[in-house]
Design a protein around this motif. Structure first.
Motif, PDB file in Angstrom:
ATOM      1  N   LEU A   1     -46.542  20.933 -24.075  1.00  0.00           N
ATOM      2  CA  LEU A   1     -45.602  20.297 -25.012  1.00  0.00           C
ATOM      3  C   LEU A   1     -46.271  20.169 -26.367  1.00  0.00           C
ATOM      4  O   LEU A   1     -47.415  19.738 -26.467  1.00  0.00           O
ATOM      5  CB  LEU A   1     -45.202  18.911 -24.519  1.00  0.00           C
TER       6      LEU A   1
ATOM      7  N   PHE B   1     -37.646  18.331 -25.746  1.00  0.00           N
ATOM      8  CA  PHE B   1     -37.681  17.028 -25.093  1.00  0.00           C
ATOM      9  C   PHE B   1     -37.836  15.926 -26.130  1.00  0.00           C
ATOM     10  O   PHE B   1     -38.638  16.033 -27.061  1.00  0.00           O
ATOM     11  CB  PHE B   1     -38.846  16.927 -24.109  1.00  0.00           C
TER      12      PHE B   1
ATOM     13  N   GLN C   1     -41.157  22.613 -25.553  1.00  0.00           N
ATOM     14  CA  GLN C   1     -41.955  23.088 -24.430  1.00  0.00           C
ATOM     15  C   GLN C   1     -41.721  24.568 -24.257  1.00  0.00           C
ATOM     16  O   GLN C   1     -40.578  25.006 -24.053  1.00  0.00           O
ATOM     17  CB  GLN C   1     -41.598  22.348 -23.130  1.00  0.00           C
TER      18      GLN C   1
ATOM     19  N   LEU D   1     -49.161  11.707 -28.391  1.00  0.00           N
ATOM     20  CA  LEU D   1     -49.829  12.330 -27.258  1.00  0.00           C
ATOM     21  C   LEU D   1     -50.188  13.770 -27.580  1.00  0.00           C
ATOM     22  O   LEU D   1     -49.409  14.491 -28.191  1.00  0.00           O
ATOM     23  CB  LEU D   1     -48.917  12.316 -26.025  1.00  0.00           C
TER      24      LEU D   1
ATOM     25  N   LEU E   1     -45.743  18.589 -30.287  1.00  0.00           N
ATOM     26  CA  LEU E   1     -44.998  17.586 -31.043  1.00  0.00           C
ATOM     27  C   LEU E   1     -44.414  18.201 -32.314  1.00  0.00           C
ATOM     28  O   LEU E   1     -45.138  18.800 -33.107  1.00  0.00           O
ATOM     29  CB  LEU E   1     -45.921  16.419 -31.385  1.00  0.00           C
TER      30      LEU E   1
ATOM     31  N   TYR F   1     -39.998  10.504 -30.384  1.00  0.00           N
ATOM     32  CA  TYR F   1     -40.707  11.770 -30.570  1.00  0.00           C
ATOM     33  C   TYR F   1     -39.800  12.940 -30.191  1.00  0.00           C
ATOM     34  O   TYR F   1     -38.966  12.821 -29.300  1.00  0.00           O
ATOM     35  CB  TYR F   1     -41.930  11.837 -29.648  1.00  0.00           C
TER      36      TYR F   1
ATOM     37  N   PHE G   1     -49.189  17.790 -16.235  1.00  0.00           N
ATOM     38  CA  PHE G   1     -49.705  17.789 -17.596  1.00  0.00           C
ATOM     39  C   PHE G   1     -50.639  16.612 -17.811  1.00  0.00           C
ATOM     40  O   PHE G   1     -50.283  15.467 -17.515  1.00  0.00           O
ATOM     41  CB  PHE G   1     -48.562  17.690 -18.614  1.00  0.00           C
TER      42      PHE G   1
ATOM     43  N   LEU H   1     -40.263  15.169 -17.800  1.00  0.00           N
ATOM     44  CA  LEU H   1     -41.591  14.652 -17.480  1.00  0.00           C
ATOM     45  C   LEU H   1     -41.512  13.208 -17.022  1.00  0.00           C
ATOM     46  O   LEU H   1     -40.784  12.395 -17.604  1.00  0.00           O
ATOM     47  CB  LEU H   1     -42.503  14.732 -18.711  1.00  0.00           C
TER      48      LEU H   1
ATOM     49  N   TYR I   1     -40.417  16.931 -28.934  1.00  0.00           N
ATOM     50  CA  TYR I   1     -41.353  17.964 -28.513  1.00  0.00           C
ATOM     51  C   TYR I   1     -40.576  19.246 -28.212  1.00  0.00           C
ATOM     52  O   TYR I   1     -39.408  19.215 -27.865  1.00  0.00           O
ATOM     53  CB  TYR I   1     -42.058  17.569 -27.210  1.00  0.00           C
TER      54      TYR I   1
ATOM     55  N   PHE J   1     -50.994  17.080 -25.466  1.00  0.00           N
ATOM     56  CA  PHE J   1     -50.847  17.557 -24.107  1.00  0.00           C
ATOM     57  C   PHE J   1     -51.720  18.774 -23.839  1.00  0.00           C
ATOM     58  O   PHE J   1     -51.953  19.598 -24.729  1.00  0.00           O
ATOM     59  CB  PHE J   1     -49.391  17.963 -23.846  1.00  0.00           C
ATOM     60  N   GLY J   2     -52.158  18.896 -22.596  1.00  0.00           N
ATOM     61  CA  GLY J   2     -52.710  20.154 -22.134  1.00  0.00           C
ATOM     62  C   GLY J   2     -51.577  21.126 -21.869  1.00  0.00           C
ATOM     63  O   GLY J   2     -50.401  20.773 -21.948  1.00  0.00           O
TER      64      GLY J   2
END
Lengths: 113, 113
Positions: free
Chosen positions: A43, A90, A37, B101, A45, A33, B90, B44, A35, B103-104
């Motif tokens: 985060l 990331f 931020q 995923l 995607l 993946y 997170f 993370l 991401y 994420f918040g």
């Protein structure tokens, strides 16, 4: 066992320049993946891959391309960088099991001027 | 729409205080739930995860979280925080059949010595 590594750690680009971020994992994970931020955004995607030779769009794919030619590597490309792409990027990987905990790399900080 | 809400943007506590960080999610179907931590300048790391069974899950460094299905919540707790817990936390959710995923936006925790 290095886990997930990312190259480079930091880069400054001028608007319109291109670059490729490299992610490598040595855990034999199928899934990888990318991401980004941003402060206050969590985060998000960009793209992901469920196996060698396959890629798919995530939440914020515009302006980015990816390739997964080898299982252990996942490349993120910026064809024409824009200031809005200033971010921390990331990479993560996970195994195709029921609970796919993702393992993250150390990040690449990108500044686009 | 699938989403994760973390109610607190920034929490400031003194050492030895108790911690509870809220997380609510919106997701159709069976979910896996995660808490990740990001220490300053680092990537993370997985704190804990829930996928089935006992709704109270214990993670590393004395953290725990409780899944309350009826409230769509997965709050993170720690009875007594330390200065070294200063980090951003997170919450994330994924569907049982796919690994992406969501994420918040994160909660920044500052612990005063």
């Amino acid at each position: 066992n290095a886990g997930v590594t990312q190259t480079p750690k930091f880069r400054v680009l001028k608007t319109g320049q291109s670059m490729t971020l490299l992610c490598a994992q040595d855990m034999n994970h199928e899934y990888m993946y990318w991401y980004r931020q941003d402060p206050g955004m969590g985060l998000r995607l960009i793209h992901y891959s469920v196996g060698e030779g396959t890629t798919a769009k995530g939440e914020v794919p515009d302006g980015y391309n990816v390739s997964r030619l080898k299982k252990q590597n996942f490349l993120l490309g910026l064809e024409s960088a824009a200031p809005s792409q200033t971010s921390v990027y990331f990479c993560a990987s996970s195994a195709p099991v029921l609970v796919r905990s993702q393992y993250f790399g150390p990040g690449t900080r990108l500044l686009v001027l | 729409a699938q989403s994760v809400s973390q109610h607190n943007h920034h929490v400031i506590l003194s050492e030895a205080a108790s911690l509870e960080l809220g997380c609510n999610y919106s997701y159709g179907g069976t979910v896996n739930l995660f808490w990740y931590v990001q220490y300053p300048g680092q990537h993370l790391q997985l704190l804990l995860k829930y996928f089935s069974g006992d709704p109270l899950v214990k993670g590393i460094k004395g953290f725990e979280a409780e899944f309350i299905k009826s409230k769509f919540s997965f709050n993170l707790r720690k009875p007594s925080v330390q200065w070294s817990d200063t980090a951003e936390y997170f919450c994330a959710v994924s569907g049982r059949s796919q690994g992406n995923l969501i994420f918040g936006k994160g909660t920044k925790l500052s612990v005063k010595p």
